[in-house]
Design an enzyme around this catalytic site. Structure first.
Site: not given
Lengths: 335, 335
Positions: A140-141, A220
Site C-alpha cells: 500500500c505505501n 497511513h
C-alpha cells in the site's frame, strides 16, 4: 471473460473479489479461505464459490454449514489468473501450487520482491508485467509513493526523495495490535523497507525512507519531500497531481483535517466499506521551496492496492494497455 | 543568591521552580498562580511562597485554605529575574508588569518571538542573552532541534534541514485534547512554525519543517534529515552527538522501542516526575547517506526547556558563561 481466482479472502482478498466482480471483462472463478469465519460466510452471501485453502481443515466448513466447491487446487486449475491475497510469506509458499497448474499468479506487497518476475504499479510500469507468470503488486505505501513519484519524475525529474511514513498501528479489525499512546520509530534503523521497495518499481531512484508507527487504525500518512530537477511553482505541481486518476487532491473547502474525516467522506460518497482507492493528498500542503517539493498524503492500507490487482490481471494477459485498463478499472469501481 | 520569581505554576512553571530550587546560586522568590488548584497546594507543600496572579481572584486562595504571600506585583518587585511560565499569549500581556518593576523576564516558546529581545537556547546562543531585559526560551521542539543542529553545524556545516515533527496531541494532564485514532497534518500548510522558530536561533539556516499530530501524550518524535556540507560516517556523528551534555544517545542494548519505555526508563532512574530534560536520540537510527544525515529523536515536551530556563537566568545576569552555567545546571539536576 477472464476467470480470476482469489486465494485468501481477508482484508485485501475480499476487496479484490468485489472489484473483479465489478469489471466488464472478468468474473470471479471463486475464492479460497482457510476457515469458515464471518468473511467466508459473506463470500457465500455474495454468491462467490468458496474453496477450502487447507485440505486438513476442509471439514470445518461443512460443520459450520458453509458450502464449499472444492479445494484451492481446484480453484487454481480452473482460473485464468490467481490473485494471492494470503498473509505475508504464505504467497511465496503457494508459488509451487500456481506453477503446478501453470496458472499465472499475482502476489501482494507483503511478499519479498523475489517471489515474482516483476513488481507492479499500474501508473509506473504496467507494460513490464505483460506475459509474466508471477507478478507482485507492491504494498500500500509503495503503491502510494509510486503513484506520486511517476508524474513528478516525468514532469520535473527527481533528484532525491526523502519521506517519513507515519504508519497506522493496525487495521480497524486487527484488535491485537498496538501501539497504545506511543510513537515508535519502526524500524529504528534507517532506511525503512519502503525506499528499497520503491526501487523495485523505479530502479534508479535515489530515495531514503523513515518509518514510524502510531496509535491509529484508519490510514497511513506520508510526509513527503522530493528534490526535483527543476523549479516548478506549487500551483503547477498541484494541477499535475490533480490530473492523476488515482490521486485525490483535497480542496481546503472540504474541511478535511485528518484521516477520520477522510474516511467519513468516503462513506458519505457511498464507497464500499468506506474504501479510498486513491492517494488522498492535501492540496494546501503542496509546497515548493526552490527545487524541494513537499506534501502530506494519506494512504488507505486496506484498499489502495485493489485497483492495482485488477490492472495486474489485465497486464499479464496483455488484453489492454495501461491507459485502457486503468480507465476500465476506475470506471467499474466508480473511482 | 539570585532570587527568581516564577509567574505561572503549571506544567513548565512547577518544573522550573524545582530546578531553580536545586541550583547552588539561586532561590525561588515565590511562585504565582491564578487558582488554588492541586498545583497551588503542592507549591505550598514544597515551601514556596505563593502569590495570586489575578487580583480579583485572590480571595479564592483564602477560601480554599491556601495561604498566599501577596499579589504577583509583589513577587515581581522582589525578584531579581522572573520566569514567565503562563499560557501562550499571556506572557506578552505580562511584559508591561515586568517593565514597570524593571525586572528582567524570561518568556516561554509559546509567545511570539517579538515578545523578547532575544530567543534563547543554551547550547546555541547563550551569550546573546547577556544583559537582555526580555529573553524567550524557544519551545520544546525548537530547543530539541537547536541542541541537535548546533553540533552538526559546528562539526560538519549544514546545507539544509528537512524535519517532520510527529507531535503528541496533548500532555498527559490535558484531558480535553485530541486526536483519537487519527493522524493530522498540523498545520496542513508547510512549513510548520518550527522552521521559522529555529531561525530565531540560527538566522541563516535553510530549514523546512512539517508538523503532524497523533493520539499520544508522552513525548514528541522528530524524523530528522540534515544535508551536511561534508560526508562523515555515521559512527563519527553518533560519537559527536553522544558527547553533547543534553543529548542522550540510546544504545540498542537498552531495548527502548518508543516513548513509553523511554518514560519508564526516566522513572526507573528516579527522575522527578519522570522527566527527560535531554533530547532522546536512538543511536541505531543515526544514519548517513552521502551528505544526508538522518535520525529519530524524542522530545519530552513537559521538561526539555526546564534546564534552558535556568541557564537563561544566568545568561541575563552574566554571572557565568555558557559552559559553566550548563555544567552547574546539569549537575544540580543530576542530568
Amino acid at each position: 471473460m477472464l476467470r480470476v481466482g482469489i486465494n485468501g479472502y481477508g482484508t485485501i482478498g475480499k476487496r479484490v473479489a468485489d472489484a473483479v466482480d465489478a469489471q466488464p471483462d472478468m468474473e470471479v472463478a471463486g475464492v479460497a479461505k482457510t476457515r469458515p469465519n464471518f468473511e467466508a460466510k459473506q463470500a457465500r452471501e455474495r454468491g462467490f464459490d468458496l474453496y477450502a485453502a487447507i485440505e486438513d481443515r476442509a471439514d470445518q466448513f461443512g460443520e459450520a454449514g458453509v458450502e464449499t466447491a472444492g479445494l484451492v487446487d481446484d480453484l487454481v486449475a480452473e482460473s485464468d489468473v490467481v490473485v494471492d491475497a494470503t498473509p505475508s510469506g504464505i504467497g511465496a509458499q503457494n508459488r509451487a501450487l500456481y506453477e503446478e497448474h501453470d496458472t499465472p499468479a499475482i502476489y501482494q506487497g507483503g511478499e519479498d520482491a523475489d517471489v515474482a518476475d516483476v513488481s507492479f504499479n499500474a501508473r509506473s510500469n504496467y507494460a513490464e508485467a505483460e506475459g509474466a507468470d508471477h507478478v507482485r503488486v507492491v504494498s500500500c505505501n509503495t503503491t502510494g509513493l509510486s503513484r506520486l513519484l511517476a508524474p513528478l519524475q516525468e514532469e520535473y525529474g527527481v533528484e532525491k526523495v526523502r519521506t517519513t511514513l507515519v504508519r497506522r498501528g493496525g487495521d480497524p479489525g486487527q484488535t491485537g495490535r498496538g501501539p497504545i499512546n506511543d510513537i515508535l520509530p519502526d524500524p529504528i534503523s534507517i532506511p525503512s523497507h519502503h525506499g528499497p521497495d520503491v526501487n523495485t518499481i523505479f530502479p534508479d531512484l535515489d530515495i531514503d525512507t523513515l518509518g514510524l508507527k502510531v496509535p491509529a487504525t484508519l490510514m497511513h500518512m506520508h510526509s513527503v519531500n522530493v528534490t526535483l530537477e527543476s523549479e516548478p511553482d506549487a500551483d503547477e505541481v498541484r494541477d499535475v497531481l490533480a490530473g492523476q486518476s488515482r490521486i485525490m487532491v483535497l480542496d481546503k473547502d472540504l474541511g478535511i483535517k485528518g484521516t477520520g474525516p477522510l474516511k467519513e467522506y468516503a462513506k458519505d460518497m457511498g464507497r464500499p466499506r468506506g474504501d479510498l482507492w486513491e492517494n488522498c493528498l492535501w492540496g494546501e500542503s503542496v509546497t515548493t521551496v526552490g527545487r524541494d517539493f513537499y506534501c502530506f498524503q494519506a494512504i488507505h492500507q486496506e484498499s489502495d492496492v485493489v485497483p492495482e490487482n485488477v490492472d495486474a490481471v489485465r497486464a499479464i494477459t496483455g488484453e489492454m494497455d495501461a491507459e485502457e485498463s486503468v480507465a476500465t478499472t476506475n470506471d467499474a469501481l466508480g473511482l
